[in-house]
Enzyme design. Structure first.
Site, PDB file in Angstrom:
ATOM      1  N   CYS A 427       0.825  -1.206   0.000  1.00 47.51           N
ATOM      2  CA  CYS A 427       0.000   0.000   0.000  1.00 47.51           C
ATOM      3  C   CYS A 427       0.866   1.267   0.000  1.00 47.51           C
ATOM      4  O   CYS A 427       1.329   1.687  -1.051  1.00 47.51           O
ATOM      5  CB  CYS A 427      -0.993  -0.043   1.161  1.00 47.51           C
ATOM      6  SG  CYS A 427      -2.385   1.055   0.865  1.00 47.51           S
ATOM      7  N   HIS A 553      -3.578  -4.801   0.355  1.00 46.63           N
ATOM      8  CA  HIS A 553      -2.907  -5.406   1.510  1.00 46.63           C
ATOM      9  C   HIS A 553      -2.970  -6.930   1.398  1.00 46.63           C
ATOM     10  O   HIS A 553      -3.881  -7.556   1.951  1.00 46.63           O
ATOM     11  CB  HIS A 553      -3.586  -4.958   2.807  1.00 46.63           C
ATOM     12  CG  HIS A 553      -3.350  -3.520   3.127  1.00 46.63           C
ATOM     13  ND1 HIS A 553      -2.234  -3.084   3.810  1.00 46.63           N
ATOM     14  CD2 HIS A 553      -4.073  -2.417   2.832  1.00 46.63           C
ATOM     15  CE1 HIS A 553      -2.288  -1.768   3.938  1.00 46.63           C
ATOM     16  NE2 HIS A 553      -3.391  -1.334   3.343  1.00 46.63           N
ATOM     17  N   GLU A 555      -1.429  -9.088   2.910  1.00 52.45           N
ATOM     18  CA  GLU A 555      -1.294  -9.753   4.217  1.00 52.45           C
ATOM     19  C   GLU A 555      -2.652 -10.090   4.822  1.00 52.45           C
ATOM     20  O   GLU A 555      -2.767 -10.987   5.653  1.00 52.45           O
ATOM     21  CB  GLU A 555      -0.466  -8.894   5.182  1.00 52.45           C
ATOM     22  CG  GLU A 555      -1.107  -7.601   5.678  1.00 52.45           C
ATOM     23  CD  GLU A 555      -0.926  -6.399   4.747  1.00 52.45           C
ATOM     24  OE1 GLU A 555      -0.663  -6.608   3.551  1.00 52.45           O
ATOM     25  OE2 GLU A 555      -1.077  -5.253   5.227  1.00 52.45           O
TER      26      GLU A 555
HETATM   27  N1  GLN Z   1      -1.655   6.615   3.095  1.00 53.92           N
HETATM   28  C1  GLN Z   1      -1.841   5.915   1.866  1.00 53.92           C
HETATM   29  C2  GLN Z   1      -3.225   6.126   1.282  1.00 53.92           C
HETATM   30  O1  GLN Z   1      -4.115   6.542   1.998  1.00 53.92           O
HETATM   31  C3  GLN Z   1      -1.561   4.438   2.057  1.00 53.92           C
HETATM   32  C4  GLN Z   1      -2.572   3.786   2.929  1.00 53.92           C
HETATM   33  C5  GLN Z   1      -2.108   2.456   3.475  1.00 53.92           C
HETATM   34  O2  GLN Z   1      -0.926   2.142   3.466  1.00 53.92           O
HETATM   35  N2  GLN Z   1      -3.041   1.683   3.976  1.00 53.92           N
HETATM   36  O3  GLN Z   1      -3.442   5.879   0.150  1.00 53.92           O
END
Ligand code: GLN
Length: 593
Positions: A427, A553, A555
């Site tokens: 992410c 994600h 994970e």
């Molecule tokens: N801060 C980034 C976004 O909002 C990544 C979010 C995250 O890593 N869950 O897109």
């Protein structure tokens, strides 16, 4: 009078319970119906799990293990977590306070215990599996404004407890499930969880004694100087529970060493439970041992006897995490992985990543050791110790928010890319890998991410268009499971072995397609994207042993028996990397513009 449908060996429900008593809705009646339409008492049985003495002793793991055990005895099971805080979901809670924010397929942002449930049950859960006080109060306040309480004063009992029961029963009916394990957050005595315990007590009355039972998970401290386990704190917490009208049926004792007979007897005598209902749960090297540990103490049979049901089948031991237990029995080569983040001293913030690695280590036949690196220490150009990454065979840059630590993460990504160290960016890690590549490979020196550089000259990562007009924080990210299209002929395709996968998202920012050609021309491949090809979701570099970033994600969807493919491949690559020498840590941040 309702009858249960008699499936799965369930007994007839208690004839003394008259559902109609709960249906009265007249002004002068105290009884209000909190049963969903067509609800059948006795169709679903309930196990409530409370905590005693202190939190963080493993109530979530016990609940998940019990769910796992009962599922593999043949019941259909689901699990609910009830959390006392007034947040409507966990999305607005800093992971530093409550651990990782887990995301369900339907987009619910929830407590990390739901991740444990999904992994132990091997099932996708939804918003009905997670109840917070905030969610309950929101329902009540909205109903009150619509006049649905028919002129009544709205009270904690029966309205708050009633709505809680209604939500639990709604989940039960959704299956319908044979059994629901309901974990009540915190410990007995917490003001913020009182209404949940009261709702559980009422359910015992509403549904009958054959349909509801209680487990109490408590800490039994070990007094080293006396060489003794002490039962007194458990006695006190059970007394507190009794004051609330709840008598536990099972007491699970978390302790440094296994319970001896004497402590068992004491707890049994003072807490009104028979000796064999006092379950010993000593510290262990792996949570995968817990279902077996419960089985060795006959837990499923105790539950079945109390709820007057038959165990539908013998325990399916092949699913009792046996591959983990076999793995634990032999030594393995150790591979070291660096996790770079800003909550590195609270490992619960990254619990799903640790689990996904754990799932992948089995096939790779390695032992994994984590090196936690707080990137905020390296974001301002401070030099890094030259031996910082010695012996590191893989770098994970996890999800994150905000400016702190971001430039430091970019330095680690650059290092992984330039030194051919397996890299997995999750992410925020995906987004920062784009920034790094744009700056250092494509020559876009001022490349930036508008989350920490709002007016970046070259915004390679920017707000998703639908996010621009939003003003509220809670539940407004791009959340939950979405399909990812995977490009044939790429590394990602090789690992997934398919051209589409459902992965879970939680983000506001995305790759700015204006820079797609410039970036692809320099060798970065977008190997996964939305089916309409508008949002880039997996990136990779081909002349590197493993360099992958995901906008989602991965994970969150890894399961003990089905490791997530990108994690599996990452661990394989890390294993292959061991023994190679590394040096030359970049001594200045990658930021040039
Ligand atoms: N801060 C980034 C976004 O909002 C990544 C979010 C995250 O890593 N869950 O897109």
């Amino acid at each position: 009078m309702n009858k249960h449908d008699g499936t799965n060996g369930m007994d007839e429900w208690d004839d003394d319970v008259d559902l109609n008593a709960h249906r009265a809705k007249t002004d002068d009646s105290e009884a209000i119906d909190f049963f969903p339409p067509n609800y059948r008492i006795g169709r679903t049985k309930y196990m409530f799990v409370t905590g005693g003495v202190m939190s963080g002793v493993g109530k979530g793991v016990f609940s998940a293990s019990l769910g796992h055990l009962l599922k593999h005895y043949g019941f259909t099971i689901s699990q609910i977590k009830m959390d006392g805080y007034l947040n409507q979901d966990a999305g607005t809670i800093n992971p530093y306070r409550h651990g990782e924010v887990f995301v369900l397929n339907d987009g619910t942002e929830c407590d990390m215990d739901l991740g444990t449930y999904e992994r132990f049950l091997d099932d996708d859960l939804n918003k009905f599996n997670y109840i917070t006080s905030g969610k309950v109060y929101r329902i009540i306040l909205d109903k009150e404004r619509r006049g649905e309480y028919l002129g009544r004063d709205v009270q904690v009992v029966p309205h708050v407890t009633g709505e809680i029961k209604y939500l639990i029963r709604t989940k039960a009916q959704e299956g319908p499930y044979d059994m629901i394990v309901v974990e009540i957050g915190g410990t007995v005595g917490d003001i913020e969880n009182i209404h949940f315990i009261e709702a559980a007590r009422e359910m015992l009355y509403d549904e009958g004694r054959d349909n509801v039972m209680f487990s109490h998970v408590t800490q039994v401290p070990y007094n080293e100087s006396a060489g003794e386990l002490k039962s007194k704190p458990t006695q006190h917490s059970v007394k507190a529970l009794l004051q609330m009208g709840v008598q536990p049926d099972i007491i699970v004792c978390r302790s440094a060493i296994a319970l001896n007979r004497k402590v068992r007897q004491k707890i049994s005598l003072y807490c009104n439970v028979s000796e064999n209902h006092v379950i010993s749960s000593p510290n262990t090297d792996s949570i995968y041992r817990i279902p077996t540990l419960l089985d060795q103490q006959n837990t499923a049979q105790i539950v079945a006897d109390k709820l007057k049901i038959n165990l539908p089948q013998r325990f399916d031991r092949s699913r009792a995490f046996d591959i983990y237990l076999k793995y634990l029995a032999k030594p393995h080569k150790t591979v070291r992985i660096a996790i770079t983040g800003k909550y590195t001293d609270l490992h619960d913030s990254y619990v799903s990543i640790l689990n996904a690695l754990d799932h992948s280590k089995i096939k790779a036949d390695v032992n994994l050791e984590m090196e936690w690196i707080d990137t905020s220490e390296y974001s301002d150009g401070r030099s890094m110790p030259t031996d910082l990454l010695d012996g590191i065979s893989g770098i994970i840059v996890p999800g994150g928010f905000g400016e702190r630590g971001a430039e430091g993460k970019i330095r680690f990504i650059q290092y992984a890319r330039e030194h051919a160290i397996p890299f997995l960016g999750l992410c925020y890690g995906f987004q920062l890998a784009v920034v790094e590549f744009a700056r250092n490979v494509c020559g876009l020196k001022t490349a930036g991410h508008t989350e920490f550089d709002e007016h970046a000259d070259t915004p390679v990562i920017y707000l998703l268009p639908e996010q621009r007009k939003l003003t509220e924080m809670g539940g407004t990210m791009r959340l939950g499971g979405y399909e990812v299209k995977i490009k044939k002929g790429t590394q990602a395709y090789k690992y997934y072995q398919t051209n589409k996968a459902t992965e879970r998202f939680r983000h506001r920012y995305e790759f700015n397609n204006e820079y797609k050609t410039a970036i692809e021309d320099h060798g970065l491949i977008f190997s996964g994207m939305t089916p309409d090809a508008k949002i880039m979701q997996i990136l990779e570099i081909s002349d590197h042993p493993y360099f992958i970033g995901t906008q989602f994600h991965p994970e969150l969807t890894s399961r003990p028996y089905l490791p997530q493919p990108l994690f599996q491949a990452f661990v394989m690559a890390a294993k292959a990397d061991t023994g190679k020498s590394k040096n030359d840590i970049p001594q200045t941040p990658a930021q040039v513009g």
